[in-house]
Design a protein around this motif. Structure first.
Motif, short mmCIF file in Angstrom:
data_model
loop_
_atom_site.label_atom_id
_atom_site.label_comp_id
_atom_site.label_asym_id
_atom_site.label_seq_id
_atom_site.Cartn_x
_atom_site.Cartn_y
_atom_site.Cartn_z
N GLN A 42 0.87 -1.17 0.00
CA GLN A 42 0.00 0.00 0.00
C GLN A 42 0.90 1.22 0.00
O GLN A 42 1.80 1.33 0.84
CB GLN A 42 -0.90 0.00 1.23
N LYS A 43 0.71 2.13 -0.93
CA LYS A 43 1.61 3.27 -1.09
C LYS A 43 1.67 4.11 0.19
O LYS A 43 0.66 4.38 0.82
CB LYS A 43 1.17 4.14 -2.27
N ARG A 44 2.93 4.47 0.53
CA ARG A 44 3.24 5.28 1.70
C ARG A 44 2.80 4.62 3.01
O ARG A 44 2.64 5.29 4.02
CB ARG A 44 2.62 6.69 1.58
N LYS A 45 2.63 3.29 3.00
CA LYS A 45 2.18 2.59 4.20
C LYS A 45 3.02 1.33 4.47
O LYS A 45 3.66 1.23 5.51
CB LYS A 45 0.70 2.23 4.06
N ILE A 102 5.35 1.97 7.45
CA ILE A 102 5.28 3.34 7.97
C ILE A 102 3.93 3.47 8.68
O ILE A 102 2.89 3.42 8.02
CB ILE A 102 5.39 4.39 6.85
N PRO A 103 3.92 3.66 10.00
CA PRO A 103 2.62 3.74 10.71
C PRO A 103 1.70 4.83 10.14
O PRO A 103 0.54 4.58 9.86
CB PRO A 103 3.04 4.05 12.15
N ARG A 104 2.25 6.05 9.98
CA ARG A 104 1.46 7.14 9.39
C ARG A 104 2.44 8.20 8.90
O ARG A 104 2.96 8.98 9.69
CB ARG A 104 0.48 7.73 10.40
N TYR A 105 2.69 8.24 7.60
CA TYR A 105 3.78 9.04 7.04
C TYR A 105 3.59 10.54 7.26
O TYR A 105 4.56 11.31 7.29
CB TYR A 105 3.93 8.75 5.55
N LEU A 145 7.46 9.19 15.81
CA LEU A 145 7.75 7.77 15.58
C LEU A 145 6.81 7.17 14.54
O LEU A 145 7.18 6.20 13.87
CB LEU A 145 7.63 7.01 16.90
N LYS A 146 5.63 7.72 14.37
CA LYS A 146 4.71 7.20 13.36
C LYS A 146 5.13 7.57 11.94
O LYS A 146 4.67 6.97 10.97
CB LYS A 146 3.29 7.70 13.63
N ARG A 147 6.00 8.57 11.81
CA ARG A 147 6.49 8.96 10.48
C ARG A 147 7.76 8.22 10.09
O ARG A 147 8.25 8.37 8.96
CB ARG A 147 6.74 10.47 10.43
N VAL A 148 8.33 7.45 10.99
CA VAL A 148 9.55 6.70 10.72
C VAL A 148 9.23 5.49 9.85
O VAL A 148 8.20 4.82 10.04
CB VAL A 148 10.22 6.25 12.04
N SER A 149 10.12 5.19 8.89
CA SER A 149 10.00 3.97 8.07
C SER A 149 10.79 2.85 8.75
O SER A 149 11.97 3.02 9.05
CB SER A 149 10.55 4.22 6.67
#
Length: 414
Positions: free
Chosen positions: A276-279, A320-323, A330-334
């Motif tokens: 899923q893109k960016r996820k 990525i939890p939430r880009y 921490l949710k923007r970390v890959s």
């Protein structure tokens, strides 16, 4: 704009002087050395998975990925390596730092180009054999680098094609010293091999929409067989060796300079992924490379060596939890991970030399827009202690920075 491009050119020229990846591996004695490039820090954190692409990261393994690039990206990577070499009788440890690549990618509305420098192979070893009757020393250093130009575009919806032209260049240096008890002088052989030549790579990526959010990805790359020009300069000398390793040359002769060609074999990779893109994304690569033929390099080609086809299986992915979370960093970390199994294609003393590696990494937002830092760690093992061979255990920590911005913006006001 002119200032930005000038800075990139200066960085590229400066990086060329240190781009060769160092190594401490006795297996690098053979052919043109060990593989020098395993992907950018982002891809390498996923075991070198080659099928991922997005709008801000560069994928140097499949040129079709430039069709996804939306922001100009400038990236460079380095690795801190710790390696342990072990036989049935003894072990030694080394550490060294390498500069892995420098790359620039520039998008132009579903079309992108890229250029930079990366290592192709690396030679680095120091083998000593000391007994009551002999005192031998074999040293090697150098490697092959590649300056490349890539282009990729979305030809049809969700279908991208790409092309890379590589100019390969480098020098391999060998210093072999053989001393015998009862013989007045030792024999020394200095060999300098200069390599030059082009190769080309083609890439394709096709996405299939699965449901509202997910997609299935098929990707492939192909490098046809290409030749490199090789110029070999050899010098033979009688020398006197002192206990402090000081050497005095008694007599030296230069052998006729030899010109020949080495073949970079055909290489194909096939990739399958789902995400899923960016996820999130999970994927697998299968890489097959035809057997090497380095028989032209007679000075480091042994009858104990057999080259077979090389095969690699890679499994990896990211989450990525939430880009775009505005509050939780921490949710923007890959979060990335991968594992690979490799048959190197090298058979020595009747034993296949294989590799196994496992990787973990983080993509950390840093600075304005989409600039990010990427850090990863890799453990991998090469070789075996069986048949009087060497087992190499590596722990590598690698780091890259990716600077992203809009360079080409159409003016709205005159």
């Amino acid at each position: 704009m002119i200032k930005r491009i000038s800075i990139v050119v200066v960085l590229l020229v400066s990086f060329a002087s240190t781009a060769q990846e160092g190594t401490f591996s006795p297996y690098s004695f053979l052919g043109i050395g060990n593989e020098g490039f395993r992907g950018t820090a982002e891809n390498r954190s996923m075991a070198g998975l080659s099928s991922t692409s997005d709008s801000i990261h560069l994928n140097l393994q499949n040129p079709a990925a430039y069709g996804d690039l939306s922001y100009t990206a400038l990236t460079a990577g380095m690795t801190i390596n710790s390696v342990s070499l072990e036989t049935n009788e003894k072990s030694e440890s080394f550490s060294h730092t390498t500069f892995d690549y420098f790359a620039v990618g520039i998008p132009f509305n579903k079309f992108g180009i890229g250029f930079g420098i990366k290592p192709v192979s690396a030679v680095g070893y120091d083998i000593r054999e000391n007994t009551s009757d002999i005192r031998n020393k074999y040293e090697g250093e150098g490697g092959l680098n590649s300056v490349y130009l890539s282009a990729g575009a979305e030809i049809f919806k969700d279908f991208k094609l790409g092309f890379t032209a590589n100019y390969n260049f480098g020098t391999l240096n060998y210093n072999n010293l053989i001393a015998r008890k009862g013989v007045q002088y030792a024999s020394r052989e200095l060999i300098e091999t200069d390599l030059r030549g082009f190769d080309f790579e083609f890439g394709a990526i096709k996405d299939f929409q699965v449901g509202k959010k997910n997609y299935l990805r098929l990707a492939a790359t192909f490098r046809p067989e290409m030749d490199l020009d090789a110029t070999v300069d050899r010098r033979l000398a009688s020398v006197q060796v002192f206990s402090s390793d000081q050497i005095i040359v008694i007599d030296e002769n230069q052998m006729p300079i030899e010109d020949s060609e080495l073949t970079l074999p055909q290489k194909t990779s096939l990739s399958l992924g789902f995400g899923q893109k960016r996820k999130w994304y999970v994927g697998a690569d299968y890489v097959m490379q035809k057997a090497n033929d380095f028989s032209e390099l007679t000075y480091n080609f042994s009858n104990d060596v057999i080259y077979d086809d090389r095969e690699i299986i890679k499994l990896g992915g990211f989450f990525i939890p939430r880009y775009n979370d505005p509050a939780n960093f921490l949710k923007r970390v890959s979060y990335r991970a991968g594992i690979r199994f490799e048959k190197t294609g090298l058979n020595y003393n009747g034993k296949d030399i294989e590799e196994f590696g496992i990787n973990f990494g983080l993509g950390i937002p840093a600075g304005r827009v989409f600039t990010n830092a990427n850090i990863g760690v890799e453990y991998f093992k090469r070789g075996t202690k069986s048949n009087n061979l060497v087992q190499e255990d590596y722990i590598s920590v690698f780091l890259s920075f990716s600077f992203n911005d809009k360079w080409f913006i159409k003016s709205k006001f005159n």
